[in-house]
Design a protein around this motif. Structure first.
Motif, PDB file in Angstrom:
ATOM      1  N   ASN A   1       0.820  -1.214   0.000  1.00 19.91           N
ATOM      2  CA  ASN A   1       0.000   0.000   0.000  1.00 19.91           C
ATOM      3  C   ASN A   1       0.853   1.263   0.000  1.00 19.91           C
ATOM      4  N   THR A   2       0.295   2.320  -0.578  1.00 20.92           N
ATOM      5  CA  THR A   2       0.928   3.634  -0.559  1.00 20.92           C
ATOM      6  C   THR A   2       0.070   4.560   0.287  1.00 20.92           C
ATOM      7  N   PHE A   3       0.705   5.301   1.184  1.00 17.56           N
ATOM      8  CA  PHE A   3       0.003   6.213   2.080  1.00 17.56           C
ATOM      9  C   PHE A   3       0.452   7.642   1.814  1.00 17.56           C
ATOM     10  N   THR A   4      -0.447   8.588   2.069  1.00 17.54           N
ATOM     11  CA  THR A   4      -0.159  10.010   1.952  1.00 17.54           C
ATOM     12  C   THR A   4      -0.491  10.642   3.292  1.00 17.54           C
ATOM     13  N   GLU A   5       0.523  11.214   3.955  1.00 22.60           N
ATOM     14  CA  GLU A   5       0.323  11.767   5.295  1.00 22.60           C
ATOM     15  C   GLU A   5       1.144  13.040   5.490  1.00 22.60           C
ATOM     16  N   VAL A   6       0.794  13.781   6.529  1.00 21.35           N
ATOM     17  CA  VAL A   6       1.430  15.061   6.835  1.00 21.35           C
ATOM     18  C   VAL A   6       2.542  14.878   7.863  1.00 21.35           C
ATOM     19  N   VAL A   7       3.656  15.558   7.636  1.00 23.78           N
ATOM     20  CA  VAL A   7       4.766  15.555   8.581  1.00 23.78           C
ATOM     21  C   VAL A   7       4.459  16.567   9.687  1.00 23.78           C
ATOM     22  N   THR A   8       4.663  16.141  10.935  1.00 23.99           N
ATOM     23  CA  THR A   8       4.408  17.011  12.074  1.00 23.99           C
ATOM     24  C   THR A   8       5.470  16.788  13.140  1.00 23.99           C
ATOM     25  N   TYR A   9       5.485  17.673  14.130  1.00 27.96           N
ATOM     26  CA  TYR A   9       6.354  17.508  15.281  1.00 27.96           C
ATOM     27  C   TYR A   9       5.485  17.092  16.453  1.00 27.96           C
ATOM     28  N   ASP A  10       5.838  16.002  17.119  1.00 24.56           N
ATOM     29  CA  ASP A  10       5.081  15.514  18.269  1.00 24.56           C
ATOM     30  C   ASP A  10       5.812  15.940  19.542  1.00 24.56           C
ATOM     31  N   LYS A  11       5.218  16.879  20.267  1.00 24.96           N
ATOM     32  CA  LYS A  11       5.839  17.403  21.487  1.00 24.96           C
ATOM     33  C   LYS A  11       5.930  16.342  22.579  1.00 24.96           C
ATOM     34  N   ASP A  12       4.968  15.418  22.625  1.00 25.56           N
ATOM     35  CA  ASP A  12       4.982  14.384  23.654  1.00 25.56           C
ATOM     36  C   ASP A  12       6.185  13.455  23.515  1.00 25.56           C
ATOM     37  N   PHE A  13       6.570  13.161  22.264  1.00 27.22           N
ATOM     38  CA  PHE A  13       7.692  12.257  22.021  1.00 27.22           C
ATOM     39  C   PHE A  13       8.942  12.997  21.569  1.00 27.22           C
ATOM     40  N   ALA A  14       8.850  14.325  21.486  1.00 25.00           N
ATOM     41  CA  ALA A  14       9.976  15.176  21.084  1.00 25.00           C
ATOM     42  C   ALA A  14      10.625  14.664  19.800  1.00 25.00           C
ATOM     43  N   GLY A  15       9.769  14.447  18.792  1.00 23.91           N
ATOM     44  CA  GLY A  15      10.286  13.985  17.523  1.00 23.91           C
ATOM     45  C   GLY A  15       9.322  14.238  16.381  1.00 23.91           C
ATOM     46  N   PHE A  16       9.855  14.188  15.179  1.00 28.14           N
ATOM     47  CA  PHE A  16       9.044  14.354  13.984  1.00 28.14           C
ATOM     48  C   PHE A  16       8.395  13.028  13.609  1.00 28.14           C
ATOM     49  N   GLY A  17       7.241  13.138  12.981  1.00 30.90           N
ATOM     50  CA  GLY A  17       6.546  11.932  12.549  1.00 30.90           C
ATOM     51  C   GLY A  17       5.467  12.260  11.546  1.00 30.90           C
TER      52      GLY A  17
ATOM     53  N   THR B   1      -3.509  10.133  14.983  1.00 34.82           N
ATOM     54  CA  THR B   1      -2.420   9.575  15.766  1.00 34.82           C
ATOM     55  C   THR B   1      -1.124   9.966  15.085  1.00 34.82           C
ATOM     56  N   VAL B   2      -0.138  10.365  15.864  1.00 32.57           N
ATOM     57  CA  VAL B   2       1.172  10.681  15.306  1.00 32.57           C
ATOM     58  C   VAL B   2       2.093   9.497  15.541  1.00 32.57           C
ATOM     59  N   PHE B   3       2.696   9.023  14.466  1.00 30.65           N
ATOM     60  CA  PHE B   3       3.708   7.976  14.543  1.00 30.65           C
ATOM     61  C   PHE B   3       5.050   8.623  14.230  1.00 30.65           C
ATOM     62  N   THR B   4       5.965   8.613  15.205  1.00 31.84           N
ATOM     63  CA  THR B   4       7.260   9.245  14.991  1.00 31.84           C
ATOM     64  C   THR B   4       8.060   8.460  13.954  1.00 31.84           C
ATOM     65  N   PHE B   5       9.022   9.145  13.360  1.00 31.66           N
ATOM     66  CA  PHE B   5       9.866   8.467  12.381  1.00 31.66           C
ATOM     67  C   PHE B   5      10.602   7.310  13.030  1.00 31.66           C
ATOM     68  N   GLY B   6      10.927   7.436  14.308  1.00 31.57           N
ATOM     69  CA  GLY B   6      11.572   6.335  15.024  1.00 31.57           C
ATOM     70  C   GLY B   6      10.688   5.107  15.077  1.00 31.57           C
ATOM     71  N   GLU B   7       9.405   5.301  15.356  1.00 28.93           N
ATOM     72  CA  GLU B   7       8.454   4.180  15.378  1.00 28.93           C
ATOM     73  C   GLU B   7       8.263   3.590  13.983  1.00 28.93           C
ATOM     74  N   LEU B   8       8.187   4.454  12.990  1.00 26.00           N
ATOM     75  CA  LEU B   8       7.944   4.009  11.622  1.00 26.00           C
ATOM     76  C   LEU B   8       9.136   3.276  11.016  1.00 26.00           C
ATOM     77  N   ALA B   9      10.335   3.577  11.515  1.00 25.88           N
ATOM     78  CA  ALA B   9      11.553   2.993  10.944  1.00 25.88           C
ATOM     79  C   ALA B   9      11.549   1.471  10.985  1.00 25.88           C
ATOM     80  N   GLU B  10      10.819   0.896  11.943  1.00 31.25           N
ATOM     81  CA  GLU B  10      10.763  -0.560  12.054  1.00 31.25           C
ATOM     82  C   GLU B  10       9.993  -1.201  10.905  1.00 31.25           C
ATOM     83  N   ASP B  11       9.020  -0.470  10.337  1.00 32.02           N
ATOM     84  CA  ASP B  11       8.133  -1.070   9.346  1.00 32.02           C
ATOM     85  C   ASP B  11       8.134  -0.399   7.976  1.00 32.02           C
ATOM     86  N   VAL B  12       8.553   0.839   7.911  1.00 35.12           N
ATOM     87  CA  VAL B  12       8.456   1.607   6.664  1.00 35.12           C
ATOM     88  C   VAL B  12       9.819   1.728   6.012  1.00 35.12           C
TER      89      VAL B  12
END
Length: 130
Positions: free
Chosen positions: A72-88, A98-109
């Motif tokens: 699948n291909t997804f289209t999403e907006v990049v944001t900064y998550d203050k709770d996790f102090a990271g971009f996602g 829901t914000v998924f940080t790039f750190g979380e996404l790195a495992e699957d994307v």
């Protein structure tokens, strides 16, 4: 790496690179680019994530990116998550965001599939139908 910023100039309806920022009480009050100065109510500030897409384009907050997850291909907006102090990326499933940080996404994307398609100010139509 020094933080890098760009700004959407509301009145002029254009994106610009930020050259200088002036702070008052810990908040950005004034920015400048190569053409002039802009007060806090005249712009929307966006920080670079430090990442580049598959075409070498720098990825900023407010960018709309496409990426592959499995088949699948997804289209999403990049944001900064203050709770996790990271971009996602913001995943809006119609029931909430829901914000998924790039750190979380790195495992699957596969980040080599990330591609900047536009941004929320110049290309909001890219998010229609989400």
């Amino acid at each position: 790496m020094a933080p890098k910023f760009r700004a959407w100039l509301k009145e002029e309806k254009r994106m610009t690179d930020v050259h200088e920022m002036t702070f008052i009480d810990g908040e950005v009050y004034l920015i400048s680019d190569v053409t002039g100065f802009y007060a806090y109510d005249e712009f929307e500030l966006m920080q670079s994530t430090g990442l580049r897409d598959k075409n070498g384009r720098e990825i900023y907050e407010g960018d709309i990116v496409k990426y592959k997850y499995g088949v699948n291909t997804f289209t999403e907006v990049v944001t900064y998550d203050k709770d996790f102090a990271g971009f996602g990326l913001v995943d809006d499933d119609g029931y909430g965001s829901t914000v998924f940080t790039f750190g979380e996404l790195a495992e699957d994307v596969d980040f080599s599939s990330l591609e900047v398609a536009g941004n929320i100010y110049e290309n909001p139509e890219l998010l229609k139908g989400k």
